[in-house]
Write a protein that holds these residues in place. Sequence first.
Motif, PDB file in Angstrom:
ATOM      1  N   VAL A 188      47.666  24.372  45.444  1.00  0.00           N
ATOM      2  CA  VAL A 188      48.282  25.145  46.523  1.00  0.00           C
ATOM      3  C   VAL A 188      47.831  26.598  46.389  1.00  0.00           C
ATOM      4  CG1 VAL A 188      50.440  25.844  47.616  1.00  0.00           C
ATOM      5  CG2 VAL A 188      50.290  23.624  46.437  1.00  0.00           C
ATOM      6  N   MET A 189      47.185  27.102  47.424  1.00  0.00           N
ATOM      7  CA  MET A 189      46.690  28.481  47.426  1.00  0.00           C
ATOM      8  C   MET A 189      47.804  29.453  47.838  1.00  0.00           C
ATOM      9  SD  MET A 189      43.735  28.189  46.303  1.00  0.00           S
ATOM     10  CE  MET A 189      42.601  26.865  46.016  1.00  0.00           C
ATOM     11  N   ALA A 190      47.545  30.734  47.704  1.00  0.00           N
ATOM     12  CA  ALA A 190      48.539  31.767  48.022  1.00  0.00           C
ATOM     13  C   ALA A 190      48.957  31.721  49.493  1.00  0.00           C
ATOM     14  CB  ALA A 190      48.008  33.152  47.662  1.00  0.00           C
ATOM     15  N   ASP A 191      48.054  31.274  50.376  1.00  0.00           N
ATOM     16  CA  ASP A 191      48.387  31.194  51.801  1.00  0.00           C
ATOM     17  C   ASP A 191      49.068  29.869  52.162  1.00  0.00           C
ATOM     18  OD1 ASP A 191      46.347  29.330  51.692  1.00  0.00           O
ATOM     19  OD2 ASP A 191      45.042  30.364  53.125  1.00  0.00           O
ATOM     20  N   ALA A 192      49.446  29.100  51.128  1.00  0.00           N
ATOM     21  CA  ALA A 192      50.143  27.808  51.256  1.00  0.00           C
ATOM     22  C   ALA A 192      49.228  26.661  51.687  1.00  0.00           C
ATOM     23  CB  ALA A 192      51.357  27.901  52.167  1.00  0.00           C
ATOM     24  N   SER A 193      47.932  26.904  51.847  1.00  0.00           N
ATOM     25  CA  SER A 193      47.026  25.795  52.142  1.00  0.00           C
ATOM     26  C   SER A 193      46.907  24.925  50.886  1.00  0.00           C
ATOM     27  CB  SER A 193      45.656  26.305  52.582  1.00  0.00           C
ATOM     28  OG  SER A 193      45.029  27.030  51.546  1.00  0.00           O
ATOM     29  N   GLU A 194      46.704  23.631  51.104  1.00  0.00           N
ATOM     30  CA  GLU A 194      46.679  22.679  49.997  1.00  0.00           C
ATOM     31  C   GLU A 194      45.401  21.864  49.994  1.00  0.00           C
ATOM     32  OE1 GLU A 194      50.106  20.156  50.182  1.00  0.00           O
ATOM     33  OE2 GLU A 194      51.510  21.819  49.929  1.00  0.00           O
ATOM     34  N   PHE A 200      44.213  29.260  28.562  1.00  0.00           N
ATOM     35  CA  PHE A 200      44.931  30.042  29.560  1.00  0.00           C
ATOM     36  C   PHE A 200      44.141  29.903  30.847  1.00  0.00           C
ATOM     37  CE2 PHE A 200      45.682  34.115  31.795  1.00  0.00           C
ATOM     38  CZ  PHE A 200      47.041  33.954  32.020  1.00  0.00           C
ATOM     39  N   VAL A 201      44.663  29.157  31.797  1.00  0.00           N
ATOM     40  CA  VAL A 201      43.940  28.817  33.021  1.00  0.00           C
ATOM     41  C   VAL A 201      43.894  30.027  33.949  1.00  0.00           C
ATOM     42  CG1 VAL A 201      43.869  27.312  35.040  1.00  0.00           C
ATOM     43  CG2 VAL A 201      44.597  26.400  32.826  1.00  0.00           C
ATOM     44  N   THR A 202      42.679  30.436  34.280  1.00  0.00           N
ATOM     45  CA  THR A 202      42.486  31.570  35.179  1.00  0.00           C
ATOM     46  C   THR A 202      41.769  31.173  36.464  1.00  0.00           C
ATOM     47  OG1 THR A 202      40.416  32.142  34.063  1.00  0.00           O
ATOM     48  CG2 THR A 202      42.422  33.261  33.302  1.00  0.00           C
ATOM     49  N   LYS A 203      41.220  29.961  36.493  1.00  0.00           N
ATOM     50  CA  LYS A 203      40.446  29.523  37.654  1.00  0.00           C
ATOM     51  C   LYS A 203      40.761  28.056  37.941  1.00  0.00           C
ATOM     52  CE  LYS A 203      35.697  30.110  39.206  1.00  0.00           C
ATOM     53  NZ  LYS A 203      34.337  30.413  38.732  1.00  0.00           N
ATOM     54  N   VAL A 204      41.101  27.776  39.188  1.00  0.00           N
ATOM     55  CA  VAL A 204      41.387  26.410  39.621  1.00  0.00           C
ATOM     56  C   VAL A 204      40.639  26.166  40.928  1.00  0.00           C
ATOM     57  CG1 VAL A 204      43.179  24.807  40.395  1.00  0.00           C
ATOM     58  CG2 VAL A 204      43.670  26.391  38.521  1.00  0.00           C
ATOM     59  N   GLU A 222      39.623  32.108  41.289  1.00  0.00           N
ATOM     60  CA  GLU A 222      40.035  32.826  40.080  1.00  0.00           C
ATOM     61  C   GLU A 222      41.163  33.798  40.405  1.00  0.00           C
ATOM     62  OE1 GLU A 222      38.010  34.815  36.175  1.00  0.00           O
ATOM     63  OE2 GLU A 222      36.770  34.131  37.828  1.00  0.00           O
ATOM     64  N   VAL A 223      42.139  33.857  39.493  1.00  0.00           N
ATOM     65  CA  VAL A 223      43.262  34.773  39.704  1.00  0.00           C
ATOM     66  C   VAL A 223      42.809  36.217  39.540  1.00  0.00           C
ATOM     67  CG1 VAL A 223      45.020  33.132  38.960  1.00  0.00           C
ATOM     68  CG2 VAL A 223      43.996  34.667  37.282  1.00  0.00           C
ATOM     69  N   ASN A 224      43.547  37.114  40.188  1.00  0.00           N
ATOM     70  CA  ASN A 224      43.317  38.541  40.051  1.00  0.00           C
ATOM     71  C   ASN A 224      44.524  39.109  39.308  1.00  0.00           C
ATOM     72  OD1 ASN A 224      43.128  41.311  40.331  1.00  0.00           O
ATOM     73  ND2 ASN A 224      42.387  41.217  42.439  1.00  0.00           N
ATOM     74  N   ALA A 225      44.349  39.380  38.020  1.00  0.00           N
ATOM     75  CA  ALA A 225      45.456  39.856  37.192  1.00  0.00           C
ATOM     76  C   ALA A 225      46.026  41.176  37.701  1.00  0.00           C
ATOM     77  CB  ALA A 225      45.008  39.991  35.739  1.00  0.00           C
ATOM     78  N   ALA A 226      45.192  42.003  38.330  1.00  0.00           N
ATOM     79  CA  ALA A 226      45.667  43.288  38.864  1.00  0.00           C
ATOM     80  C   ALA A 226      46.710  43.069  39.964  1.00  0.00           C
ATOM     81  CB  ALA A 226      44.502  44.113  39.403  1.00  0.00           C
ATOM     82  N   ASN A 227      46.639  41.915  40.631  1.00  0.00           N
ATOM     83  CA  ASN A 227      47.612  41.573  41.669  1.00  0.00           C
ATOM     84  C   ASN A 227      48.737  40.684  41.134  1.00  0.00           C
ATOM     85  OD1 ASN A 227      46.090  42.972  43.526  1.00  0.00           O
ATOM     86  ND2 ASN A 227      45.056  41.152  44.309  1.00  0.00           N
ATOM     87  N   GLU A 228      48.809  40.539  39.818  1.00  0.00           N
ATOM     88  CA  GLU A 228      49.810  39.688  39.150  1.00  0.00           C
ATOM     89  C   GLU A 228      49.727  38.244  39.638  1.00  0.00           C
ATOM     90  OE1 GLU A 228      53.747  41.391  39.373  1.00  0.00           O
ATOM     91  OE2 GLU A 228      53.189  43.067  38.085  1.00  0.00           O
ATOM     92  N   GLU A 229      48.516  37.730  39.788  1.00  0.00           N
ATOM     93  CA  GLU A 229      48.318  36.341  40.187  1.00  0.00           C
ATOM     94  C   GLU A 229      48.209  35.463  38.947  1.00  0.00           C
ATOM     95  OE1 GLU A 229      45.805  37.157  44.312  1.00  0.00           O
ATOM     96  OE2 GLU A 229      44.767  36.368  42.549  1.00  0.00           O
ATOM     97  N   TRP A 230      48.739  34.240  39.050  1.00  0.00           N
ATOM     98  CA  TRP A 230      48.644  33.268  37.960  1.00  0.00           C
ATOM     99  C   TRP A 230      48.830  31.866  38.528  1.00  0.00           C
ATOM    100  CZ3 TRP A 230      53.351  30.690  36.628  1.00  0.00           C
ATOM    101  CH2 TRP A 230      54.493  31.220  37.236  1.00  0.00           C
ATOM    102  N   TRP A 231      48.383  30.883  37.772  1.00  0.00           N
ATOM    103  CA  TRP A 231      48.484  29.496  38.202  1.00  0.00           C
ATOM    104  C   TRP A 231      49.731  28.871  37.596  1.00  0.00           C
ATOM    105  CZ3 TRP A 231      45.776  27.951  42.127  1.00  0.00           C
ATOM    106  CH2 TRP A 231      44.536  28.541  42.406  1.00  0.00           C
TER     107      TRP A 231
END
Length: 135
Positions: free
Chosen positions: A45-51, A83-87, A91-100
């Motif tokens: 599930v992406m940040a925009d809720a697309s799956e 530590f999963v950073t890419k799915v 890839e997550v952007n830690a500066a935006n506090e993104e995580w899986w």
Amino acid sequence: MKSNQKKVWITVAAVAVIAVLMCAVYFIFMPQGTPGAKTIGITVVMADASEKEYTLHTDQEFLRGALEEENLIAGTESEFGLFVTKVAGVEVNAANEEWWCFTKDGEMVMTGVDTTPVADNDHFEITLTVGYDAA
């Protein structure tokens, strides 16, 4: 003086026994994988809720192995495992506090991908989450 030394040795022995018992309990009750062929479902599930749905056929006993077989995850090694950073190429952007966030049938998984066992017909969700207090 001998009384103090005796107390120290008794304390050290007690701590050693407790440590051994704790290790034994951990190894007895740690998550166990299921050997053999299995099919598991993955919903990313992406940040925009697309799956995006994936069906994995694997002999792996733990989630990390199953996901890596399909090149679905990447990350950095830590003392606690991967530590999963890419799915799925994102890839997550830690500066935006993104995580899986990993969930199984809607419930947060309390183990890392290295120690999360998989069984036939399990279903996991991997959600790109924003905000470290979102958990």
